[in-house]
Design an enzyme around this catalytic site. Sequence first.
Site, PDB file in Angstrom:
ATOM      1  CE  LYS A 152      -3.966  -2.123   2.393  1.00  0.00           C
ATOM      2  NZ  LYS A 152      -4.814  -2.060   3.611  1.00  0.00           N
ATOM      3  CB  THR A 212      -7.322  -5.863   9.925  1.00  0.00           C
ATOM      4  OG1 THR A 212      -7.559  -7.108   9.260  1.00  0.00           O
ATOM      5  CG2 THR A 212      -7.817  -4.714   9.075  1.00  0.00           C
ATOM      6  CG  HIS A 240      -4.797  -6.285  -0.292  1.00  0.00           C
ATOM      7  ND1 HIS A 240      -5.990  -6.347   0.382  1.00  0.00           N
ATOM      8  CD2 HIS A 240      -4.847  -7.269  -1.233  1.00  0.00           C
ATOM      9  CE1 HIS A 240      -6.740  -7.301  -0.141  1.00  0.00           C
ATOM     10  NE2 HIS A 240      -6.066  -7.871  -1.127  1.00  0.00           N
TER      11      HIS A 240
HETATM   12  N1  UDP Z   1      -9.797  -0.796   7.493  1.00  0.00           N
HETATM   13  C1  UDP Z   1      -9.869   0.325   8.310  1.00  0.00           C
HETATM   14  N2  UDP Z   1     -10.652   0.278   9.436  1.00  0.00           N
HETATM   15  C2  UDP Z   1     -11.349  -0.841   9.792  1.00  0.00           C
HETATM   16  C3  UDP Z   1     -11.270  -1.967   8.952  1.00  0.00           C
HETATM   17  C4  UDP Z   1     -10.485  -1.910   7.822  1.00  0.00           C
HETATM   18  O1  UDP Z   1      -9.239   1.345   8.030  1.00  0.00           O
HETATM   19  O2  UDP Z   1     -12.033  -0.818  10.839  1.00  0.00           O
HETATM   20  C5  UDP Z   1      -8.975  -0.749   6.269  1.00  0.00           C
HETATM   21  C6  UDP Z   1      -7.598  -1.364   6.472  1.00  0.00           C
HETATM   22  O3  UDP Z   1      -6.646  -0.619   5.712  1.00  0.00           O
HETATM   23  C7  UDP Z   1      -7.801  -2.758   5.911  1.00  0.00           C
HETATM   24  C8  UDP Z   1      -8.747  -2.494   4.744  1.00  0.00           C
HETATM   25  O4  UDP Z   1      -9.629  -1.482   5.250  1.00  0.00           O
HETATM   26  O5  UDP Z   1      -6.592  -3.364   5.507  1.00  0.00           O
HETATM   27  C9  UDP Z   1      -9.552  -3.691   4.296  1.00  0.00           C
HETATM   28  O6  UDP Z   1     -10.238  -4.236   5.396  1.00  0.00           O
HETATM   29  P1  UDP Z   1     -10.312  -5.805   5.625  1.00  0.00           P
HETATM   30  O7  UDP Z   1     -11.357  -6.058   6.667  1.00  0.00           O
HETATM   31  O8  UDP Z   1     -10.463  -6.502   4.323  1.00  0.00           O
HETATM   32  O9  UDP Z   1      -8.892  -6.153   6.301  1.00  0.00           O
HETATM   33  P2  UDP Z   1      -7.610  -6.937   5.709  1.00  0.00           P
HETATM   34  O10 UDP Z   1      -8.127  -8.082   4.882  1.00  0.00           O
HETATM   35  O11 UDP Z   1      -6.846  -5.922   4.889  1.00  0.00           O
HETATM   36  O12 UDP Z   1      -6.836  -7.398   6.908  1.00  0.00           O
HETATM   37 MG    MG Z   2      -9.496  -8.076   3.305  1.00  0.00          MG
END
Ligand code: UDP
Ligand code: MG
Length: 167
Positions: free
Chosen positions: A10, A97, A125
């Site tokens: 990212k 995350t 990601h």
């Molecule tokens: N994200 C965020 N706040 C949250 C959840 C997600 O800013 O409460 C952002 C974070 O950058 C994350 C992306 O949204 O990586 C995608 O979310 P996802 O739940 O898919 O998490 P990941 O698969 O990236 O761990």
């Molecule tokens: Mg995800």
Amino acid sequence: MKQAVLVIIKPDGVLKGQVGTIFMKFAQIDLEMIALKIVRPTREKIEEHYRHLKGHKFYEDLISYFMGKYHNVHKLPAIIFYGEKAIQKCRKIAGKTNPEEANPGTIRGACGRITTKGIFENVVHVSSDKSEAKREIKLWFEPEEIPIPLYRSKVKKIDAYKKKVWA
Ligand code: UDP
Ligand code: MG
């Protein structure tokens, strides 16, 4: 069963000079790198990539973050890893995350942060499961960019097809 996983570094990861470190961390696990390129994160692509998150309060900021608006970074390394339990292995190295909850030994734990707006700037990601990996890889890569028959493809004849070649 071998599986594929998409990793995208990212904008914060690129700006913080973490590309090399991230490659080194992923190189330590027993996976093959089967595709690698620099992608341009357009709004259209990112909206499709994160379509399941539409409606969340952080959605618009997440799009801006991934588009590189906060870091002025608009070219992101995208890698496909392939091997046994590839998704589980890569997500473990990436960490949770929420970078505050992520183990400090993980990429997100070591280099991520939560912004004052509450966005998780978490450096990488990594696809979350097999069907998401397939959807995401098909979104960011063309069949010809992957040197193994990863997913079903077809040859399509396109009339008046124009292609950029070296001048
Ligand atoms: N994200 C965020 N706040 C949250 C959840 C997600 O800013 O409460 C952002 C974070 O950058 C994350 C992306 O949204 O990586 C995608 O979310 P996802 O739940 O898919 O998490 P990941 O698969 O990236 O761990
Ligand atoms: Mg995800």
